[in-house]
Design a protein around this motif. Structure first.
Motif, PDB file in Angstrom:
ATOM      1  N   ASN A  29      -2.420  14.638 -17.641  1.00 38.18           N
ATOM      2  CA  ASN A  29      -2.794  16.021 -17.328  1.00 38.18           C
ATOM      3  C   ASN A  29      -2.268  16.989 -18.387  1.00 38.18           C
ATOM      4  O   ASN A  29      -2.944  17.957 -18.757  1.00 38.18           O
ATOM      5  CB  ASN A  29      -2.263  16.411 -15.951  1.00 38.18           C
ATOM      6  CG  ASN A  29      -3.018  15.715 -14.832  1.00 38.18           C
ATOM      7  OD1 ASN A  29      -4.178  15.338 -15.003  1.00 38.18           O
ATOM      8  ND2 ASN A  29      -2.360  15.529 -13.697  1.00 38.18           N
ATOM      9  N   ALA A  30      -1.043  16.719 -18.861  1.00 36.05           N
ATOM     10  CA  ALA A  30      -0.494  17.572 -19.916  1.00 36.05           C
ATOM     11  C   ALA A  30      -1.314  17.438 -21.196  1.00 36.05           C
ATOM     12  O   ALA A  30      -1.566  18.425 -21.897  1.00 36.05           O
ATOM     13  CB  ALA A  30       0.968  17.204 -20.174  1.00 36.05           C
ATOM     14  N   LEU A  31      -1.754  16.207 -21.508  1.00 37.14           N
ATOM     15  CA  LEU A  31      -2.576  16.005 -22.703  1.00 37.14           C
ATOM     16  C   LEU A  31      -3.916  16.717 -22.566  1.00 37.14           C
ATOM     17  O   LEU A  31      -4.413  17.325 -23.526  1.00 37.14           O
ATOM     18  CB  LEU A  31      -2.782  14.509 -22.935  1.00 37.14           C
ATOM     19  CG  LEU A  31      -3.617  14.133 -24.162  1.00 37.14           C
ATOM     20  CD1 LEU A  31      -2.939  14.602 -25.443  1.00 37.14           C
ATOM     21  CD2 LEU A  31      -3.860  12.626 -24.210  1.00 37.14           C
ATOM     22  N   LEU A  32      -4.510  16.659 -21.387  1.00 41.42           N
ATOM     23  CA  LEU A  32      -5.780  17.355 -21.161  1.00 41.42           C
ATOM     24  C   LEU A  32      -5.617  18.861 -21.350  1.00 41.42           C
ATOM     25  O   LEU A  32      -6.461  19.521 -21.975  1.00 41.42           O
ATOM     26  CB  LEU A  32      -6.301  17.045 -19.759  1.00 41.42           C
ATOM     27  CG  LEU A  32      -6.894  15.643 -19.545  1.00 41.42           C
ATOM     28  CD1 LEU A  32      -7.116  15.391 -18.066  1.00 41.42           C
ATOM     29  CD2 LEU A  32      -8.199  15.504 -20.314  1.00 41.42           C
ATOM     30  N   GLU A  33      -4.539  19.417 -20.804  1.00 38.79           N
ATOM     31  CA  GLU A  33      -4.314  20.855 -20.943  1.00 38.79           C
ATOM     32  C   GLU A  33      -4.050  21.227 -22.397  1.00 38.79           C
ATOM     33  O   GLU A  33      -4.578  22.219 -22.918  1.00 38.79           O
ATOM     34  CB  GLU A  33      -3.133  21.271 -20.065  1.00 38.79           C
ATOM     35  CG  GLU A  33      -2.814  22.756 -20.100  1.00 38.79           C
ATOM     36  CD  GLU A  33      -3.906  23.598 -19.448  1.00 38.79           C
ATOM     37  OE1 GLU A  33      -4.019  24.789 -19.797  1.00 38.79           O
ATOM     38  OE2 GLU A  33      -4.644  23.058 -18.593  1.00 38.79           O
ATOM     39  N   LEU A  34      -3.232  20.416 -23.063  1.00 38.53           N
ATOM     40  CA  LEU A  34      -2.863  20.697 -24.451  1.00 38.53           C
ATOM     41  C   LEU A  34      -4.087  20.651 -25.369  1.00 38.53           C
ATOM     42  O   LEU A  34      -4.403  21.614 -26.076  1.00 38.53           O
ATOM     43  CB  LEU A  34      -1.804  19.676 -24.879  1.00 38.53           C
ATOM     44  CG  LEU A  34      -1.125  19.807 -26.237  1.00 38.53           C
ATOM     45  CD1 LEU A  34       0.237  19.130 -26.183  1.00 38.53           C
ATOM     46  CD2 LEU A  34      -1.937  19.157 -27.342  1.00 38.53           C
ATOM     47  N   LEU A  35      -4.805  19.517 -25.355  1.00 40.45           N
ATOM     48  CA  LEU A  35      -5.968  19.377 -26.230  1.00 40.45           C
ATOM     49  C   LEU A  35      -7.115  20.272 -25.777  1.00 40.45           C
ATOM     50  O   LEU A  35      -7.915  20.727 -26.606  1.00 40.45           O
ATOM     51  CB  LEU A  35      -6.420  17.918 -26.262  1.00 40.45           C
ATOM     52  CG  LEU A  35      -5.498  16.945 -27.003  1.00 40.45           C
ATOM     53  CD1 LEU A  35      -6.075  15.538 -26.969  1.00 40.45           C
ATOM     54  CD2 LEU A  35      -5.305  17.381 -28.449  1.00 40.45           C
ATOM     55  N   GLY A  36      -7.197  20.511 -24.464  1.00 39.34           N
ATOM     56  CA  GLY A  36      -8.249  21.403 -23.985  1.00 39.34           C
ATOM     57  C   GLY A  36      -8.133  22.785 -24.586  1.00 39.34           C
ATOM     58  O   GLY A  36      -9.133  23.387 -25.020  1.00 39.34           O
ATOM     59  N   ASN A  37      -6.912  23.317 -24.646  1.00 37.74           N
ATOM     60  CA  ASN A  37      -6.706  24.635 -25.249  1.00 37.74           C
ATOM     61  C   ASN A  37      -7.011  24.623 -26.742  1.00 37.74           C
ATOM     62  O   ASN A  37      -7.694  25.513 -27.260  1.00 37.74           O
ATOM     63  CB  ASN A  37      -5.257  25.082 -25.020  1.00 37.74           C
ATOM     64  CG  ASN A  37      -5.058  25.722 -23.661  1.00 37.74           C
ATOM     65  OD1 ASN A  37      -5.506  26.837 -23.411  1.00 37.74           O
ATOM     66  ND2 ASN A  37      -4.400  24.995 -22.770  1.00 37.74           N
ATOM     67  N   LEU A  38      -6.493  23.600 -27.453  1.00 40.53           N
ATOM     68  CA  LEU A  38      -6.699  23.562 -28.899  1.00 40.53           C
ATOM     69  C   LEU A  38      -8.163  23.339 -29.257  1.00 40.53           C
ATOM     70  O   LEU A  38      -8.703  23.987 -30.171  1.00 40.53           O
ATOM     71  CB  LEU A  38      -5.830  22.456 -29.514  1.00 40.53           C
ATOM     72  CG  LEU A  38      -4.313  22.663 -29.440  1.00 40.53           C
ATOM     73  CD1 LEU A  38      -3.592  21.489 -30.092  1.00 40.53           C
ATOM     74  CD2 LEU A  38      -3.904  23.962 -30.114  1.00 40.53           C
ATOM     75  N   LEU A  39      -8.837  22.430 -28.548  1.00 36.51           N
ATOM     76  CA  LEU A  39     -10.241  22.162 -28.857  1.00 36.51           C
ATOM     77  C   LEU A  39     -11.140  23.331 -28.456  1.00 36.51           C
ATOM     78  O   LEU A  39     -12.124  23.630 -29.148  1.00 36.51           O
ATOM     79  CB  LEU A  39     -10.689  20.879 -28.151  1.00 36.51           C
ATOM     80  CG  LEU A  39     -10.141  19.578 -28.743  1.00 36.51           C
ATOM     81  CD1 LEU A  39     -10.495  18.391 -27.860  1.00 36.51           C
ATOM     82  CD2 LEU A  39     -10.676  19.360 -30.157  1.00 36.51           C
ATOM     83  N   GLU A  40     -10.804  23.991 -27.362  1.00 38.14           N
ATOM     84  CA  GLU A  40     -11.611  25.149 -26.959  1.00 38.14           C
ATOM     85  C   GLU A  40     -11.522  26.248 -28.013  1.00 38.14           C
ATOM     86  O   GLU A  40     -12.528  26.874 -28.369  1.00 38.14           O
ATOM     87  CB  GLU A  40     -11.129  25.654 -25.603  1.00 38.14           C
ATOM     88  CG  GLU A  40     -12.127  26.545 -24.875  1.00 38.14           C
ATOM     89  CD  GLU A  40     -12.094  27.990 -25.376  1.00 38.14           C
ATOM     90  OE1 GLU A  40     -13.145  28.664 -25.320  1.00 38.14           O
ATOM     91  OE2 GLU A  40     -11.014  28.428 -25.835  1.00 38.14           O
ATOM     92  N   ASN A  41     -10.310  26.460 -28.554  1.00 38.35           N
ATOM     93  CA  ASN A  41     -10.164  27.441 -29.638  1.00 38.35           C
ATOM     94  C   ASN A  41     -10.935  27.002 -30.880  1.00 38.35           C
ATOM     95  O   ASN A  41     -11.567  27.821 -31.560  1.00 38.35           O
ATOM     96  CB  ASN A  41      -8.686  27.616 -29.988  1.00 38.35           C
ATOM     97  CG  ASN A  41      -7.936  28.416 -28.939  1.00 38.35           C
ATOM     98  OD1 ASN A  41      -8.539  29.160 -28.164  1.00 38.35           O
ATOM     99  ND2 ASN A  41      -6.618  28.258 -28.895  1.00 38.35           N
ATOM    100  N   ALA A  42     -10.868  25.692 -31.187  1.00 38.63           N
ATOM    101  CA  ALA A  42     -11.562  25.196 -32.376  1.00 38.63           C
ATOM    102  C   ALA A  42     -13.074  25.361 -32.230  1.00 38.63           C
ATOM    103  O   ALA A  42     -13.763  25.809 -33.163  1.00 38.63           O
ATOM    104  CB  ALA A  42     -11.196  23.733 -32.614  1.00 38.63           C
TER     105      ALA A  42
END
Length: 449
Positions: free
Chosen positions: A346-359
């Motif tokens: 869940n932490a990985l989903l939140e972390l990458l979700g934020n970075l990929l959404e910005n990208a």
């Protein structure tokens, strides 16, 4: 620094064993040397007794038989040498083996009876000497020194052989001792190895607590660890429950305030106050969302998760491609198959979700996700070909509520949550320029100890 307890114990035992053997070797050699010298002295004393028993005095002249009872005195190449001197130190008889020997020895007829000593010739050869003074032979008055000599070559060779055998024996004994000690330590440390395996299972989430099947010496430790694990779980649950209760308790008042602000905004004279009120309500919502996310994504103290990265990345990208289908974003992956990262899913989903959404949101048409692994740890890199982040603004955008992109809606807490997640896993987040032209967010997870 040596970190293995078994290796430390083995090195300490080896050092003590070697020191003990080094101290024991000279003592054993000295004891054997004394015993060997004593045996040689007794043998030479017996040989001298043979000479004395065979000697006769006739008309004040010493007479010796042609053949002596001790066969060693009769052989020309014997290692046993016999001499007889008168009171003035003149040689009056010598055995056959001494015909080619010129021993520089002068007895001292001083009434001491007998003497056992060693002499060294000018050519370096050494001899054991047993000298007996005789005042009476066959019932007649006499004054002679009966001397028996033996070369020290055999003695030195015997000592050298003993020393070699001792070294070999002690070396073999040391190897056997260390092998037995290694087996004993392996057996004795099985309890610690089993405890380590259970801790690994706790870190991987396979079990919740340590078993009680450990030696008595470890029960206090395992009990303390179990209490710590239970306390951590309870504390995390209380923390989440408290934040949930806080969020629910504030939900209704915030909704009321939001309605009031919207009503005020419809009146021209109250629009300024309504804007201030809505701003404060938005900040309160940000704080609540931020704290709830932190509570749900904090790392556990002992549990270590391992998540396969590629399926998570592809799932997030599939979702974002639907959201940003109009941009026709081209995504590239540089992630080896079956690569794992040490973080909860869940932490990985939140972390990458934020970075990929910005990208996806800021890129022109290209996004790249890569993973690099070495002895120092694992690094995830998310890159895009967007406008990038100016160097003087990179530290600021990681703060909660700070945003550089004002064209799209948002609360400005995404990267702050990312930073908190990364710090809770003892990882590092760095931001620099990408070869694609935009920003490159790099997340480095250090290697496990």
């Amino acid at each position: 620094m040596i970190r293995s307890l078994r290796v430390r114990l083995m090195l300490a035992a080896t050092l003590l064993a070697v020191l003990f053997m080094l101290a024991l070797l000279p003592a054993m050699q000295g004891a054997f040397s004394l015993a060997l010298k004593d045996a040689i002295e007794q043998r030479l004393a017996s040989d001298v007794t043979t000479l004395i028993s065979a000697a006769r005095v006739e008309k004040n002249q010493l007479k010796m038989p042609a053949l002596l009872p001790d066969e060693q005195f009769n052989l020309p190449d014997s290692r046993l040498l016999g001499y007889i001197y008168d009171r003035e130190g003149h040689l009056v008889w010598r055995s056959r083996a001494t015909q080619e020997e010129n021993i520089n020895y002068t007895p001292r007829y001083d009434g001491r009876g007998n003497e056992f000593a060693s002499i060294r010739e000018d050519n370096g050869e050494e001899f054991f000497v047993y000298d007996v003074e005789v005042k009476l032979l066959g019932g007649k008055s006499a004054a002679f020194s009966f001397v028996a000599l033996q070369p020290m070559r055999e003695y030195n060779m015997t000592l050298a052989g003993l020393r070699e055998n001792l070294y070999l024996g002690f070396g073999a004994a040391l190897i056997v001792l260390l092998a037995l000690l290694w087996i004993g330590l392996t057996w004795g440390l099985r309890a610690l190895r089993r405890l380590s395996q259970e801790l690994d299972q706790i870190e991987s989430g396979e079990r919740e607590s340590l078993s009680e099947q450990h030696p008595r010496e470890l029960l206090r430790l395992t009990g303390s660890l179990n209490r710590l694990l239970q306390s951590e779980r309870e504390q995390r649950a209380r923390y989440r429950d408290s934040l949930d209760d806080l969020a629910h308790s504030l939900k209704t008042p915030l909704a009321v305030l939001q309605g009031v602000s919207e009503s005020m905004a419809q009146r021209p004279r109250d629009r300024d106050q309504a804007w201030v009120l809505q701003t404060q309500i938005e900040r309160m919502n940000q704080q609540i969302s931020y704290q709830l996310q932190r509570a749900s994504l904090r790392k556990s103290g002992l549990v270590r998760h391992q998540v396969e990265l590629l399926p998570v990345v592809k799932s997030l990208c599939d979702t974002l491609e639907k959201v940003y289908r109009d941009k026709q974003v081209k995504v590239s992956y540089d992630i080896p198959e079956l690569s794992h990262v040490p973080i909860e899913q869940n932490a990985l989903l939140e972390l990458l979700g934020n970075l990929l959404e910005n990208a996806y949101r800021l890129c022109l048409c290209q996004v790249r996700i890569s993973l690099h692994q070495n002895a120092h740890g694992v690094e995830i890199c998310v890159e895009d070909d967007g406008p990038g982040v100016p160097p003087d603004q990179r530290a600021r955008i990681l703060q909660r509520g700070e945003r550089l992109d004002r064209q799209h809606a948002g609360q400005g807490i995404g990267l702050a949550v990312v930073k908190d997640i990364i710090e809770s896993y003892d990882a590092q987040l760095t931001l620099d320029d990408s070869t694609l032209g935009g920003a490159a967010f790099r997340i480095h997870f250090p290697a496990a100890n």
